[in-house]
Design an enzyme around this catalytic site. Structure first.
Site, PDB file in Angstrom:
ATOM      1  N   ASP A 131       0.872  -1.166   0.000  1.00 26.29           N
ATOM      2  CA  ASP A 131       0.000   0.000   0.000  1.00 26.29           C
ATOM      3  C   ASP A 131       0.918   1.226   0.000  1.00 26.29           C
ATOM      4  OD1 ASP A 131      -2.226   1.627   0.067  1.00 26.29           O
ATOM      5  OD2 ASP A 131      -3.220   0.484   1.642  1.00 26.29           O
ATOM      6  N   CYS A 132       0.364   2.374  -0.275  1.00 28.51           N
ATOM      7  CA  CYS A 132       1.223   3.514  -0.599  1.00 28.51           C
ATOM      8  C   CYS A 132       1.925   4.084   0.623  1.00 28.51           C
ATOM      9  CB  CYS A 132       0.410   4.569  -1.331  1.00 28.51           C
ATOM     10  SG  CYS A 132      -0.108   3.938  -2.942  1.00 28.51           S
TER      11      CYS A 132
END
Length: 764
Positions: A291-292
């Site tokens: 995920d970012c």
């Protein structure tokens, strides 16, 4: 996504509707470019061989540069830059990898309802058809250079806690339902079951694992440690991912922000290697993305390592192949120099990525690929528009009705009041694209032929402000019927925003109470992803009906009024439990346990010990149905039954023996198929969702109240007509996990129930 990337995302989203991408997608030139005559361009070779040949040409610097989602490619080899991050949760969506034109071709894409509403249809075929349209439109955008080939969808974390702001993105709280939803979604997105020669697009199952909190009472997802028992992991948090990876053969997986039992998910070898690759068979032509900024979060705020290079190394070695962000490309050169990783580790990650692109036809001639021929004419087709409407109609759920619905033909003038009454983009929820059109409830009412007086009355969150009430009350007095449209919106539930309670926000119920006193027929249309405590509305005789509409997408207003007028009949079922308000005071969001205890009333319909306002699977109709067991289905075996087909007795030893012989995995083997005759005993044609539950004193205590074991949607059953519904039940559907996480078929007497009917079967 972390704050910096969220700002980048917001910036790119703002640009998306106005300008073309500054980095349009291209394809390698295997005819005249530097890669001609290399193995990666040889269509007779397998994807791993082709990708390995390509990556062998890269330098260490090129390897580290391309460990991130915005990969720069390798210009000297004619390998274009590529952004791995495109979104398509319920339609092609604005994201760093997707760019909408300001007008004309590729200025919009079909906007379906949010998954929480689509899942309320309990219609697997519908989900697969929608996913197929999303991937068709995604391919068309890619062919125009406006999107990638990899879509970071779906979100299949179970919606365990009603306060979670991202629950709207999920199919609900039940693991069997999630597993079937995601299986059909992946087949539609990717173009079949592990399709050859080409994936249509590559889907991404997220967020792996045990992620269902964003920001609650100072607990933030980036540094949260989810303490989860092996029993709960096996029985609740992982089944949807197993279905996605092992059974549907998804092309990618996203590791989550949170840690699981002390180890950040993107550095968790147990999850990413032992479970994902070794146990579920996630192959080397598939990849894991963080995920970012989740790789950065390993270092801070998880504080799992004492320096950033070690964090980047831990993620790579655990099995995170792509960093959404820039952390890995910044710190892996240092990690490589210090010997924390080696070139082989970097090549392994790159090979996985580019083997996936090979399977997407990235290096192959366009004229040999049907998907490369899709274009603007394949976007928002009449079929897609019809399906967006159908999905909204099928999901809308009737919670209360004293007979006022469907609206009488004598009702000609309505007062449409509330913060959702003229909703447009709000109907899309989050992770949305640019819709071709948005039919608001106001437009839906007008299209249905009503004379409509619209009054806002109150917004979602404002308290102690009744300035809009007089106009609303005056409109109600002039109307034949009153419709209040309200609930939740993105100001109170979204990514990075969890709720602190499950009560109606702002002064909405105060306004409804004022409208009740007018004495006109009153319908409440409740919108939003999470449920609200409707006790006051449910118990009020002055509130004649309640419908729940989630985030219904581009045709939401039309679907709502077709339900209210009876042009369409409601048959949706709640995919989540509606709890009373006190629930939010009884258990913190940080408690990951499912089973009831002294500090937890139990989570989801399976374990909740209180009385729900509306239970999982609840949904009313405009007609009535009768049911009877229809005997033994042709494929039922290994059972003995009395007249009428029930009860039945099974031998566990025989079931397991047959499972080992006839199924790819024992949990997918058939226990039996139960057949039910459903008769529409009313006067209205209607769909019907058959939900089959099992309960009983089997397996370790505490035992679930019941568990969903099968479901099927019947379409357009005419009055006085019957149909036979087949409900297959697998061994996995009735299995339970022990404390170690191992699943067993336990002996005992199982009661199966369809709606209010129930019968017994014995497993010995």
């Amino acid at each position: 996504m972390a704050n910096g990337l969220r700002r980048l995302y917001a910036f790119l989203t703002a640009l998306a509707v106005g300008v073309a991408s500054s980095q349009a997608y291209g394809f390698p030139d295997c005819v005249n470019g530097p890669l001609r005559n290399t193995t990666v361009c040889d269509v007779t070779q397998d994807p791993i061989t082709r990708a390995t040949a390509l990556i062998s040409l890269w330098t260490d610097e090129e390897l580290t540069n391309n460990t991130v989602n915005a990969s720069p490619g390798v210009p000297r080899l004619g390998l274009p830059a590529y952004n791995w991050w495109s979104e398509g949760l319920h339609g092609v969506a604005s994201s760093p990898g997707v760019t909408f034109a300001p007008s004309g071709p590729f200025s919009h894409a079909t906007s379906f309802p949010q998954p929480i509403l689509m899942s309320a249809a309990f219609d697997d075929a519908l989900i697969q058809e929608i996913a197929s349209i999303v991937s068709t439109e995604g391919r068309a955008f890619n062919n125009a250079g406006r999107a990638g080939l990899d879509y970071w969808t779906p979100n299949i974390n179970p919606f365990k806690d009603p306060r979670w702001g991202r629950g709207q993105e999920t199919p609900g709280e039940d693991p069997l339902h999630l597993s079937r939803y995601v299986y059909n979604l992946i087949l539609g997105l990717q173009g079949g079951l592990d399709p050859k020669p080409y994936f249509k697009v590559v889907a991404d199952c997220k967020h792996f694992a045990a992620y269902d909190m964003d920001n609650w009472e100072g607990n933030v997802r980036y540094g949260f440690n989810a303490v989860v028992t092996q029993q709960d992991l096996s029985e609740y948090y992982l089944p949807s991912f197993q279905s996605c990876v092992r059974d549907a053969k998804v092309g990618s997986v996203m590791c989550s922000y949170n840690a699981v039992n002390g180890i950040p998910s993107c550095a968790n070898k147990f999850l990413l290697q032992d479970v994902l690759r070794d146990y579920w068979g996630f192959a080397d032509d598939r990849w894991v993305t963080s995920d970012c900024d989740a790789v950065s979060n390993i270092y801070s705020p998880h504080n799992y390592t004492d320096d950033p290079a070690q964090a980047a190394a831990d993620a790579l070695l655990a099995g995170t192949d792509i960093d959404c962000g820039t952390f890995s490309s910044t710190y892996l050169p240092d990690a490589l120099q210090r010997g924390l990783v080696n070139t082989t580790d970097l090549r392994r990650a790159a090979i996985r990525q580019y083997a996936s692109l090979v399977r997407l036809g990235y290096f192959d001639p366009a004229d040999s690929q049907p998907y490369r021929q899709l274009n603007w004419s394949d976007v928002n087709t009449p079929q897609a528009q019809k399906l967006a409407y159908t999905a909204a109609v099928e999901g809308i759920t009737l919670l209360k009705n004293d007979g006022v619905l469907p609206l009488s033909k004598r009702v000609r003038k309505i007062a449409l009041i509330g913060p959702w009454a003229n909703a447009t983009t709000l109907m899309q929820g989050n992770y949305q694209g640019v819709a071709p059109y948005l039919i608001s409830p106001l437009q839906g009412a007008q299209q249905a032929g009503f004379e409509v007086e619209y009054v806002l009355g109150a917004n979602i969150t404002t308290v102690n402000d009744t300035s809009g009430f007089p106009a609303a009350i005056a409109a109600a007095k002039r109307a034949d019927a009153v419709i209040f449209a309200g609930g939740l919106d993105e100001t109170v539930e979204r990514e990075e925003v969890d709720r602190l309670n499950v009560t109606w926000p702002g002064s909405q119920l105060q306004l409804v109470a004022a409208l009740e006193r007018v004495g006109k027929p009153l319908i409440v249309a409740q919108f939003g992803g999470g449920q609200l405590d409707d006790s006051t509305l449910k118990n009020s005789k002055a509130v004649n009906a309640i419908v729940w509409g989630g985030y219904p997408g581009q045709s939401g207003g039309a679907a709502l009024f077709d339900i209210l007028t009876g042009k369409a009949a409601p048959a949706g079922r709640l995919p989540i439990t509606q709890y009373p308000a006190i629930y939010a005071e009884q258990v913190p969001m940080t408690d990951m346990t499912l089973r009831p205890s002294a500090t937890n009333p139990g989570r989801t319909y399976k374990w909740y010990t209180g009385t729900p306002v509306y239970e999982f699977g609840f949904g009313l109709h405009y007609t009535t149905f009768a049911f009877s067991w229809a005997g033994v289905a042709p494929d039922a075996a290994n059972s003995t039954s009395s007249a009428g087909g029930l009860p039945r007795t099974y031998s566990i030893a025989d079931l397991v023996s047959r499972a080992k012989q006839g199924a790819a995995f024992p949990d997918l083997a058939l226990l039996d198929t139960f057949t039910v005759r459903v008769t529409n005993t009313g006067k209205t044609p209607s769909d019907y969702v058959a939900l089959l539950f099992a309960s009983g004193d089997f397996g370790p205590a505490p035992r679930p109240n019941k568990q969903l074991v099968s479901y099927e949607r019947v379409h357009a059953l005419a009055p006085r007509k019957s149909t036979v519904v087949e409900l297959p039940v697998t061994l996995g559907a009735i299995a339970r996990a022990d404390e170690s996480g191992a699943k067993w078929i336990y002996p005992g007497t199982y009661t199966i129930a369809l709606d209010t009917d129930d019968s017994e079967l014995a497993v010995r």
